[in-house]
Design an enzyme around this catalytic site. Structure first.
Site, PDB file in Angstrom:
ATOM      1  N   ASN A 199     -10.186   0.326   0.200  1.00 43.45           N
ATOM      2  CA  ASN A 199      -8.722   0.337   0.167  1.00 43.45           C
ATOM      3  C   ASN A 199      -8.266  -0.270  -1.168  1.00 43.45           C
ATOM      4  O   ASN A 199      -8.369  -1.474  -1.377  1.00 43.45           O
ATOM      5  CB  ASN A 199      -8.199  -0.473   1.362  1.00 43.45           C
ATOM      6  CG  ASN A 199      -6.686  -0.525   1.419  1.00 43.45           C
ATOM      7  OD1 ASN A 199      -6.000  -0.160   0.463  1.00 43.45           O
ATOM      8  ND2 ASN A 199      -6.168  -1.002   2.538  1.00 43.45           N
ATOM      9  N   CYS A 245       0.816  -1.226   0.000  1.00 51.13           N
ATOM     10  CA  CYS A 245       0.000   0.000   0.000  1.00 51.13           C
ATOM     11  C   CYS A 245       0.847   1.272   0.000  1.00 51.13           C
ATOM     12  O   CYS A 245       0.317   2.363  -0.230  1.00 51.13           O
ATOM     13  CB  CYS A 245      -0.944   0.007   1.200  1.00 51.13           C
ATOM     14  SG  CYS A 245      -2.085  -1.374   1.182  1.00 51.13           S
ATOM     15  N   HIS A 280      -3.198   7.233   3.063  1.00 49.39           N
ATOM     16  CA  HIS A 280      -3.657   5.938   2.566  1.00 49.39           C
ATOM     17  C   HIS A 280      -5.065   5.681   3.102  1.00 49.39           C
ATOM     18  O   HIS A 280      -5.349   5.948   4.266  1.00 49.39           O
ATOM     19  CB  HIS A 280      -2.686   4.850   3.030  1.00 49.39           C
ATOM     20  CG  HIS A 280      -3.116   3.473   2.654  1.00 49.39           C
ATOM     21  ND1 HIS A 280      -3.575   3.166   1.399  1.00 49.39           N
ATOM     22  CD2 HIS A 280      -3.160   2.312   3.379  1.00 49.39           C
ATOM     23  CE1 HIS A 280      -3.881   1.877   1.351  1.00 49.39           C
ATOM     24  NE2 HIS A 280      -3.652   1.346   2.540  1.00 49.39           N
TER      25      HIS A 280
HETATM   26  O1  UT7 Z   1      -3.788  -1.275   3.752  1.00 50.82           O
HETATM   27  C1  UT7 Z   1      -2.861  -2.047   4.438  1.00 50.82           C
HETATM   28  C2  UT7 Z   1      -2.914  -1.736   5.849  1.00 50.82           C
HETATM   29  N1  UT7 Z   1      -4.127  -2.272   6.445  1.00 50.82           N
HETATM   30  C3  UT7 Z   1      -4.745  -1.614   7.384  1.00 50.82           C
HETATM   31  O2  UT7 Z   1      -4.367  -0.503   7.719  1.00 50.82           O
HETATM   32  C4  UT7 Z   1      -5.898  -2.280   8.084  1.00 50.82           C
HETATM   33  C5  UT7 Z   1      -5.755  -2.101   9.569  1.00 50.82           C
HETATM   34  N2  UT7 Z   1      -6.785  -2.789  10.346  1.00 50.82           N
HETATM   35  C6  UT7 Z   1      -8.072  -2.378  10.382  1.00 50.82           C
HETATM   36  O3  UT7 Z   1      -8.439  -1.439   9.713  1.00 50.82           O
HETATM   37  C7  UT7 Z   1      -8.993  -3.064  11.358  1.00 50.82           C
HETATM   38  O4  UT7 Z   1      -8.244  -3.819  12.262  1.00 50.82           O
HETATM   39  C8  UT7 Z   1     -10.052  -3.953  10.689  1.00 50.82           C
HETATM   40  C9  UT7 Z   1     -11.032  -3.091   9.926  1.00 50.82           C
HETATM   41  C10 UT7 Z   1      -9.386  -4.938   9.759  1.00 50.82           C
HETATM   42  C11 UT7 Z   1     -10.844  -4.705  11.752  1.00 50.82           C
HETATM   43  O5  UT7 Z   1     -11.410  -3.809  12.707  1.00 50.82           O
HETATM   44  P1  UT7 Z   1     -11.201  -4.030  14.251  1.00 50.82           P
HETATM   45  O6  UT7 Z   1     -11.928  -2.979  14.932  1.00 50.82           O
HETATM   46  O7  UT7 Z   1      -9.716  -4.140  14.506  1.00 50.82           O
HETATM   47  O8  UT7 Z   1     -11.957  -5.383  14.495  1.00 50.82           O
HETATM   48  P2  UT7 Z   1     -11.408  -6.735  15.127  1.00 50.82           P
HETATM   49  O9  UT7 Z   1     -10.613  -7.483  14.122  1.00 50.82           O
HETATM   50  O10 UT7 Z   1     -10.767  -6.432  16.441  1.00 50.82           O
HETATM   51  O11 UT7 Z   1     -12.766  -7.483  15.388  1.00 50.82           O
HETATM   52  C12 UT7 Z   1     -13.717  -6.976  16.343  1.00 50.82           C
HETATM   53  C13 UT7 Z   1     -14.954  -7.850  16.278  1.00 50.82           C
HETATM   54  C14 UT7 Z   1     -14.645  -9.355  16.330  1.00 50.82           C
HETATM   55  O12 UT7 Z   1     -15.653  -9.984  17.079  1.00 50.82           O
HETATM   56  P3  UT7 Z   1     -15.396 -10.396  18.605  1.00 50.82           P
HETATM   57  O13 UT7 Z   1     -14.222 -11.326  18.573  1.00 50.82           O
HETATM   58  O14 UT7 Z   1     -15.100  -9.106  19.313  1.00 50.82           O
HETATM   59  O15 UT7 Z   1     -16.690 -11.033  19.001  1.00 50.82           O
HETATM   60  C15 UT7 Z   1     -14.741  -9.785  14.900  1.00 50.82           C
HETATM   61  O16 UT7 Z   1     -15.087 -11.145  14.768  1.00 50.82           O
HETATM   62  O17 UT7 Z   1     -15.641  -7.636  15.054  1.00 50.82           O
HETATM   63  C16 UT7 Z   1     -15.854  -8.897  14.398  1.00 50.82           C
HETATM   64  N3  UT7 Z   1     -15.801  -8.675  12.961  1.00 50.82           N
HETATM   65  C17 UT7 Z   1     -16.882  -8.347  12.237  1.00 50.82           C
HETATM   66  N4  UT7 Z   1     -18.168  -8.162  12.558  1.00 50.82           N
HETATM   67  C18 UT7 Z   1     -19.026  -7.813  11.575  1.00 50.82           C
HETATM   68  C19 UT7 Z   1     -14.718  -8.743  12.149  1.00 50.82           C
HETATM   69  N5  UT7 Z   1     -15.085  -8.456  10.897  1.00 50.82           N
HETATM   70  C20 UT7 Z   1     -16.415  -8.216  10.911  1.00 50.82           C
HETATM   71  C21 UT7 Z   1     -17.348  -7.858   9.933  1.00 50.82           C
HETATM   72  N6  UT7 Z   1     -18.633  -7.665  10.299  1.00 50.82           N
HETATM   73  N7  UT7 Z   1     -16.995  -7.677   8.640  1.00 50.82           N
END
Ligand code: UT7
Length: 333
Positions: A286, A116, A256
């Protein structure tokens, strides 16, 4: 001899017609618009769904628009750098396909892989080539067909990514404008957190790799999020400080487009209001190496000659950085 600086002299862009919105995604995996909007900030993304078309198609559509807008002949381009993580083939380069299709017969061309951060790294390279005095016009393209490696059964990654491309010309000027400063970093410790596990030389394609779904983008989101916030904010602050930039003289930040919350964190660190942060993540998601030039493409008409811009990105590797650019022309004209 007068100092040569490298400026952007035009922007072209392209996103595919097909819109994959949150409602449609919610029918594919267990997710919903509310979660995606609050945790990431994406409403819809564009998908290149015609069979047989890859990243070079996106790149050449953007390049073609750039050539048309600027009136430059394809024969007058010295070099083409395509920043991409989703090349058409392992080899030859996507850049070689682009110049072949567009008749850029006098250019040499190559791909640059910095995930990225690719456009940022490619701009720094192009700027160095121009200020060396050896080249007069370089086309830098950020292009990615992220849908080609997204697992549309994985709700943790599939809402994030989209397809797109944008291209700029980088040319010399003796005016006090253009690419002024950059601070780029790479740290190999990022590998386990953001990668495609198979398909390369360590683990070539096999029945095992296919059965274990190892040809999709793998991301440990929380870890990547933390590194992205810290490193994009720190490098922006560093670039701002050493160039005397602050909330009063920064016209725009071009971040980004990975997550609205990351963009907000960078804005907070620079003490900037969100309306100085270029954003199109809502519409495109993205698009990896394409996010920065697509933002320039979307906001081009609002840019004025002499505007102070900070560009910043973070990606797999990890790769990251920030750059200071003084915009080179009044784009509304
Ligand atoms: O471009 C390259 C660089 N990449 C980035 O900069 C991405 C960086 N990361 C992020 O933007 C975020 O970490 C994500 C958008 C990928 C994820 O968001 P998050 O707030 O970190 O969520 P998480 O992975 O901590 O998940 C929180 C909860 C989980 O449930 P529990 O375990 O708390 O019950 C996930 O299972 O959200 C759940 N979850 C979802 N729920 C509904 C994960 N994906 C989804 C979804 N819909 N699509």
């Amino acid at each position: 001899m007068e100092k040569i600086n490298a400026i952007i002299t035009g922007v072209g862009g392209y996103v595919p017609d097909y819109v994959l919105n949150n409602e449609e995604l919610s029918r594919m995996v267990d997710t919903n618009d509310e979660w995606i909007m609050t945790r990431i900030g994406i409403k819809e993304r564009r998908i290149l769904n015609e069979e047989g078309l890859g990243t070079s198609y996106l790149a050449r559509k953007a390049a073609k628009q750039l050539l048309q807008k600027t009136g430059v002949s394809p024969l007058d381009v010295d070099c083409v750098i395509v920043a991409t993580t989703t090349p058409d083939y392992h080899f030859p380069s996507t850049a070689s396909i682009v110049i072949g299709k567009l008749g850029m017969e006098n250019a040499f061309a190559y791909d640059l892989q910095a995930a990225c951060s690719g456009f940022l790294f490619a701009m720094d390279t192009a700027s160095a080539l121009i200020t060396s005095g050896r080249y007069k016009r370089i086309m830098v393209i950020g292009a990615d067909k992220m849908s080609s490696m997204v697992d549309y059964t994985d709700r943790a990654t599939c809402p994030i990514f989209g397809d797109g491309a944008a291209a700029v010309f980088v040319e010399p000027t003796t005016e006090d404008l253009g690419w002024k400063d950059s601070y780029l970093r790479t740290d190999g410790k990022g590998l386990p957190f953001l990668c495609m596990k198979a398909g390369g030389s360590v683990c070539p394609p096999s029945y095992f790799s296919l059965d274990n779904r190892m040809h999709y983008l793998h991301q440990e989101g929380r870890t990547v999020f933390k590194f992205a916030v810290t490193n994009m904010s720190d490098t922006c602050a560093l670039i701002a400080e050493r160039n005397g930039l602050n909330k009063d003289n920064i016209a725009w930040v071009i971040p980004h487009q990975a997550n609205v919350r990351i963009i907000e964190a960078v804005a907070n660190r620079l003490e900037l209001p969100m309306d100085k942060m270029m954003m199109n993540i809502q519409r495109y998601g993205n698009t990896s190496a394409a996010t920065l030039p697509l933002a320039l493409w979307d906001y081009e008409k609002q840019l004025k000659k002499g505007d102070n811009l900070i560009l910043t990105a973070f990606g797999a590797g990890f790769t990251w950085g920030a750059a200071y650019m003084k915009w080179g022309y009044d784009s509304s004209k």
